[in-house]
Design an enzyme around this catalytic site. Structure first.
Site, PDB file in Angstrom:
ATOM      1  CG  ASN A 183      -2.200  -0.842   0.908  1.00 11.29           C
ATOM      2  OD1 ASN A 183      -3.076  -0.435   0.150  1.00 11.29           O
ATOM      3  ND2 ASN A 183      -2.257  -2.032   1.487  1.00 11.29           N
ATOM      4  CG  ASP A 236     -10.746  -2.031  12.012  1.00 16.04           C
ATOM      5  OD1 ASP A 236      -9.796  -1.299  11.690  1.00 16.04           O
ATOM      6  OD2 ASP A 236     -10.631  -3.263  12.165  1.00 16.04           O
ATOM      7  N   GLY A 261     -11.571   3.674  18.767  1.00 13.08           N
ATOM      8  CA  GLY A 261     -11.935   2.256  18.676  1.00 13.08           C
ATOM      9  C   GLY A 261     -11.107   1.552  17.606  1.00 13.08           C
ATOM     10  CG  ASN A 295      -6.583   1.390   9.188  1.00 12.59           C
ATOM     11  OD1 ASN A 295      -5.434   1.022   8.932  1.00 12.59           O
ATOM     12  ND2 ASN A 295      -7.528   0.535   9.553  1.00 12.59           N
ATOM     13  CG  HIS A 341     -10.158  -3.367   7.923  1.00 15.41           C
ATOM     14  ND1 HIS A 341      -9.340  -3.897   8.897  1.00 15.41           N
ATOM     15  CD2 HIS A 341     -11.158  -4.262   7.726  1.00 15.41           C
ATOM     16  CE1 HIS A 341      -9.831  -5.066   9.280  1.00 15.41           C
ATOM     17  NE2 HIS A 341     -10.931  -5.302   8.579  1.00 15.41           N
TER      18      HIS A 341
END
Ligand code: GAR
Length: 196
Positions: A13, A150, A148, A107, A109
């Site tokens: 990535n 995700d 938290g 982020n 995922h």
């Protein structure tokens, strides 16, 4: 916009971001810093090959999580970064770090959140669980990071079909190629150019 990219592994990535900047798919953006929590991570080699400063910083080098957090905050702020990109970064960031960069951490995922996410869902495990459950469609999600795991606001998602012959490894590669390497650079470009 200067960005810091945080990594733990192969860094495909990170490479997608480097390539998208080089080809002009991402504009107004410079990777100022790559930080890996794994010493031998190939991602650091990718940074070096692209002439980007790469650093190995692990929470294990600190007496406690808070000392790690404060040092990371200082290093990233000193580098002038306005956005932090978690690109396969497998450390759960301390709350003080997330608070210091509220709305400035994203982020990638490897699933369609809220499926196959949260504690224990990372890397290949995500694809193992998706195949175990028998889903026919999976994908990837770019989201803002909150305290938290995700749970932060979703920026973009892309779906990928599961094939009957998929193994976790084959599915992981297809999700990267068809989703992650597209939507992560896109999100960075959108943020850099104030479209988000
Ligand atoms: C990627 O598939 C990324 O989505 C995942 O780790 C892989 C890293 O690959 N991240 C997570 O699972 C975060 N929960 P890379 O190092 O080749 O980019």
């Amino acid at each position: 916009m200067k960005i810091a990219v945080l990594v733990s592994g192969g860094g495909t990535n990170l490479q997608a971001i480097i390539d998208a900047i080089a080809s002009g798919k991402i504009t107004n953006t410079e990777i100022a810093l790559v930080i890996s929590n794994k010493e031998g991570a190939y991602a650091l080699e990718r940074a070096k090959n692209a002439g980007i400063e790469g650093r190995f910083i692990s929470p294990k080098q600190y007496t406690d999580k808070e000392a790690y957090s404060q040092d990371m905050i200082k290093i990233i702020k000193d580098a002038g970064c306005e956005l932090i990109v978690l690109a396969g970064f497998l450390v759960v960031l301390p709350e003080s770090f997330v608070n210091a960069f509220e709305g400035k951490i994203i982020n990638i995922h490897p699933s369609l959140i809220p499926s196959f996410c949260g504690d224990g869902f990372y890397g290949l495990k995500v694809h193992e669980k998706a195949l175990e459950r028998g889903v026919k469609v999976t994908g990837a999600t770019v989201h803002y990071v909150d305290s938290g795991t995700d749970t932060g606001p979703i920026i973009n998602q892309k779906a990928v079909y599961v094939k009957p012959s998929d193994t976790p490894e084959i599915l992981q590669k297809r999700v990267m190629e068809e989703a992650e390497w597209i939507i992560l650079p896109q999100a960075i470009d959108d943020i850099a150019n104030h479209r988000i």
